[in-house]
Scaffold this motif. Structure first.
Motif, PDB file in Angstrom:
ATOM      1  N   UNK A  12     -31.614  -8.636  33.932  1.00 59.65           N
ATOM      2  CA  UNK A  12     -30.483  -7.785  34.320  1.00 59.65           C
ATOM      3  C   UNK A  12     -30.361  -6.585  33.384  1.00 59.65           C
ATOM      4  N   UNK A  13     -30.454  -6.840  32.083  1.00 65.27           N
ATOM      5  CA  UNK A  13     -30.341  -5.747  31.123  1.00 65.27           C
ATOM      6  C   UNK A  13     -31.516  -4.779  31.229  1.00 65.27           C
ATOM      7  N   UNK A  14     -32.693  -5.300  31.437  1.00 63.56           N
ATOM      8  CA  UNK A  14     -33.858  -4.409  31.581  1.00 63.56           C
ATOM      9  C   UNK A  14     -33.740  -3.566  32.850  1.00 63.56           C
ATOM     10  N   UNK A  15     -33.134  -4.114  33.884  1.00 60.07           N
ATOM     11  CA  UNK A  15     -32.892  -3.350  35.105  1.00 60.07           C
ATOM     12  C   UNK A  15     -31.918  -2.203  34.826  1.00 60.07           C
ATOM     13  N   UNK A  16     -30.898  -2.470  34.034  1.00 61.20           N
ATOM     14  CA  UNK A  16     -29.934  -1.427  33.658  1.00 61.20           C
ATOM     15  C   UNK A  16     -30.654  -0.297  32.918  1.00 61.20           C
ATOM     16  N   UNK A  17     -31.644  -0.634  32.119  1.00 63.06           N
ATOM     17  CA  UNK A  17     -32.368   0.354  31.328  1.00 63.06           C
ATOM     18  C   UNK A  17     -33.613   0.888  32.019  1.00 63.06           C
ATOM     19  N   UNK A  18     -33.805   0.564  33.277  1.00 62.37           N
ATOM     20  CA  UNK A  18     -35.006   0.990  33.989  1.00 62.37           C
ATOM     21  C   UNK A  18     -35.111   2.513  34.098  1.00 62.37           C
ATOM     22  N   UNK A  19     -33.986   3.195  34.167  1.00 62.67           N
ATOM     23  CA  UNK A  19     -34.001   4.653  34.337  1.00 62.67           C
ATOM     24  C   UNK A  19     -33.930   5.418  33.017  1.00 62.67           C
ATOM     25  N   UNK A  20     -33.870   4.692  31.920  1.00 58.26           N
ATOM     26  CA  UNK A  20     -33.816   5.324  30.596  1.00 58.26           C
ATOM     27  C   UNK A  20     -35.224   5.775  30.217  1.00 58.26           C
ATOM     28  N   UNK A  21     -35.281   6.859  29.448  1.00 61.92           N
ATOM     29  CA  UNK A  21     -36.552   7.344  28.926  1.00 61.92           C
ATOM     30  C   UNK A  21     -37.340   6.165  28.358  1.00 61.92           C
ATOM     31  N   UNK A  22     -38.595   5.988  28.779  1.00 60.42           N
ATOM     32  CA  UNK A  22     -39.375   4.813  28.347  1.00 60.42           C
ATOM     33  C   UNK A  22     -39.452   4.636  26.824  1.00 60.42           C
ATOM     34  N   UNK A  23     -39.514   5.731  26.085  1.00 62.99           N
ATOM     35  CA  UNK A  23     -39.564   5.615  24.622  1.00 62.99           C
ATOM     36  C   UNK A  23     -38.265   5.034  24.082  1.00 62.99           C
ATOM     37  N   UNK A  24     -37.124   5.470  24.636  1.00 62.10           N
ATOM     38  CA  UNK A  24     -35.834   4.939  24.202  1.00 62.10           C
ATOM     39  C   UNK A  24     -35.694   3.480  24.612  1.00 62.10           C
ATOM     40  N   UNK A  25     -36.117   3.172  25.826  1.00 61.58           N
ATOM     41  CA  UNK A  25     -36.028   1.789  26.310  1.00 61.58           C
ATOM     42  C   UNK A  25     -36.887   0.873  25.446  1.00 61.58           C
ATOM     43  N   UNK A  26     -38.065   1.353  25.059  1.00 60.09           N
ATOM     44  CA  UNK A  26     -38.946   0.558  24.205  1.00 60.09           C
ATOM     45  C   UNK A  26     -38.321   0.366  22.824  1.00 60.09           C
ATOM     46  N   UNK A  27     -37.664   1.400  22.332  1.00 61.57           N
ATOM     47  CA  UNK A  27     -37.020   1.336  21.022  1.00 61.57           C
ATOM     48  C   UNK A  27     -35.918   0.276  20.974  1.00 61.57           C
ATOM     49  N   UNK A  28     -35.149   0.127  22.062  1.00 54.52           N
ATOM     50  CA  UNK A  28     -34.017  -0.807  22.073  1.00 54.52           C
ATOM     51  C   UNK A  28     -34.361  -2.141  22.728  1.00 54.52           C
ATOM     52  N   UNK A  29     -35.627  -2.366  23.050  1.00 56.08           N
ATOM     53  CA  UNK A  29     -35.996  -3.608  23.734  1.00 56.08           C
ATOM     54  C   UNK A  29     -35.649  -4.843  22.906  1.00 56.08           C
TER      55      UNK A  29
END
Length: 108
Positions: A12-29
């Motif tokens: 669910x949380x990864x779905x929320x972050x699906x549209x975030x810049x991939x670098x930022x999403x990777x940083x907060x994974x």
């Protein structure tokens, strides 16, 4: 901890972050994983606390009370979870502001 509940929250949380810049999403994974873990852990602790309560009261002397360790841990987890969610929300809001700036650039 219920692994299925953790995996569900992680998805669910990864779905929320699906549209975030991939670098930022990777940083907060890592934070996303921690949030999912704490969410599932707290669900288990709530089940225990629903049965035991948060305070043990001496049967002969109600003035003698002792906090249940699960209640202490639950409160610690809630605090950590709140900080993580606030941080993740900041990343989402920053991402939304960046997207809005792009739309304004097209308007000019």
């Amino acid at each position: 901890m219920n692994k299925a509940e953790c995996d569900k929250e992680l998805a669910r949380l990864r779905e929320v972050f699906a549209k975030v810049d991939p670098e930022k999403a990777d940083l907060v994974d890592g934070l996303i994983q921690d949030a999912a873990f704490l969410f599932a852990e707290n669900a288990e602790l709530r089940k225990v606390l629903a049965q035991t309560g948060t305070v043990k009261i001496h049967p002969d002397n109600p003035n003698l009370q002792k906090p249940v360790e699960a209640a202490r841990q639950y409160l610690k987890n809630v605090g950590a979870y709140a900080v993580i969610i606030k941080t993740l929300n900041g990343v989402l809001n920053k991402n939304m502001l960046d997207e809005d700036d792009d739309d304004l650039g097209e308007f000019e």
